[in-house]
Design a protein around this motif. Sequence first.
Motif, PDB file in Angstrom:
ATOM      1  N   LEU A   1      11.466  44.710  26.623  1.00  0.00           N
ATOM      2  CA  LEU A   1      12.320  44.040  27.531  1.00  0.00           C
ATOM      3  C   LEU A   1      13.718  44.247  27.653  1.00  0.00           C
ATOM      4  N   VAL A   2      14.328  44.297  26.448  1.00  0.00           N
ATOM      5  CA  VAL A   2      15.733  44.690  26.343  1.00  0.00           C
ATOM      6  C   VAL A   2      15.977  46.127  27.056  1.00  0.00           C
ATOM      7  N   GLY A   3      14.963  47.000  26.458  1.00  0.00           N
ATOM      8  CA  GLY A   3      15.053  48.328  27.028  1.00  0.00           C
ATOM      9  C   GLY A   3      15.148  48.465  28.537  1.00  0.00           C
ATOM     10  N   ALA A   4      14.176  47.547  28.987  1.00  0.00           N
ATOM     11  CA  ALA A   4      13.960  47.540  30.583  1.00  0.00           C
ATOM     12  C   ALA A   4      15.227  47.177  31.295  1.00  0.00           C
ATOM     13  N   LEU A   5      15.825  46.104  30.697  1.00  0.00           N
ATOM     14  CA  LEU A   5      17.010  45.285  31.296  1.00  0.00           C
ATOM     15  C   LEU A   5      18.135  46.387  31.136  1.00  0.00           C
ATOM     16  N   ARG A   6      18.139  47.011  30.052  1.00  0.00           N
ATOM     17  CA  ARG A   6      19.239  47.898  30.006  1.00  0.00           C
ATOM     18  C   ARG A   6      19.074  49.193  31.037  1.00  0.00           C
ATOM     19  N   ALA A   7      18.052  49.420  31.471  1.00  0.00           N
ATOM     20  CA  ALA A   7      17.746  50.492  32.410  1.00  0.00           C
ATOM     21  C   ALA A   7      17.735  50.170  33.869  1.00  0.00           C
ATOM     22  N   GLY A   8      17.859  48.711  33.999  1.00  0.00           N
ATOM     23  CA  GLY A   8      17.862  48.174  35.135  1.00  0.00           C
ATOM     24  C   GLY A   8      16.353  48.320  35.874  1.00  0.00           C
ATOM     25  N   ASP A   9      15.452  48.508  35.214  1.00  0.00           N
ATOM     26  CA  ASP A   9      14.191  48.419  35.595  1.00  0.00           C
ATOM     27  C   ASP A   9      13.274  47.452  35.880  1.00  0.00           C
ATOM     28  N   THR A  10      13.541  46.859  37.195  1.00  0.00           N
ATOM     29  CA  THR A  10      13.140  45.653  37.461  1.00  0.00           C
ATOM     30  C   THR A  10      11.443  45.474  37.358  1.00  0.00           C
ATOM     31  N   ALA A  11      10.672  46.694  37.832  1.00  0.00           N
ATOM     32  CA  ALA A  11       9.150  46.681  37.751  1.00  0.00           C
ATOM     33  C   ALA A  11       8.890  46.591  36.388  1.00  0.00           C
ATOM     34  N   ALA A  12       9.255  47.412  35.326  1.00  0.00           N
ATOM     35  CA  ALA A  12       9.086  47.217  34.080  1.00  0.00           C
ATOM     36  C   ALA A  12       9.341  46.124  33.388  1.00  0.00           C
ATOM     37  N   ALA A  13      10.597  45.489  33.641  1.00  0.00           N
ATOM     38  CA  ALA A  13      10.950  44.115  33.196  1.00  0.00           C
ATOM     39  C   ALA A  13       9.808  43.071  33.421  1.00  0.00           C
TER      40      ALA A  13
END
Length: 136
Positions: free
Chosen positions: A90-102
């Motif tokens: 989740l931290v990785g998805a937040l860092r990437a700004g990837d809303t779908a992955a998060a």
Amino acid sequence: MECGLAHLAARNADETAVAHLQRLADEMDQVPTWAEFHGCDERFHLAVAAATGVPAAAEAYRGVLQQLYRYYLPYPMDALRESNREHHALVGALRAGDTAAAADIARRHVEVLHRTMFVGLLEAAEGRETEPRGAG
């Protein structure tokens, strides 16, 4: 609620918020006891809610989380470490700004909790098998 919060956090979290979440996930990798993990887990989830930038959502989530934690069980540390892999993702998805992955990571995180904490325990007590991890 978790999916929506994760989605908003991926849109709105700044680097300070992401760094704080990373530190909490790293701390959960190191804590030796369930009680310490539980404390970090609570801070992590509240920090995700705060990272949304929506104070009303974060405050509403605090109440939901407090209700949920009344039923939080002392999972084996191996299961908690596995759960923390999802926190790192989740931290990785937040860092990437990837809303779908998060949102997807949050959904899976909650599904596992539901299956193992609520449904899984009942089925185990009744002698039935639960779905394998990741099914559904």
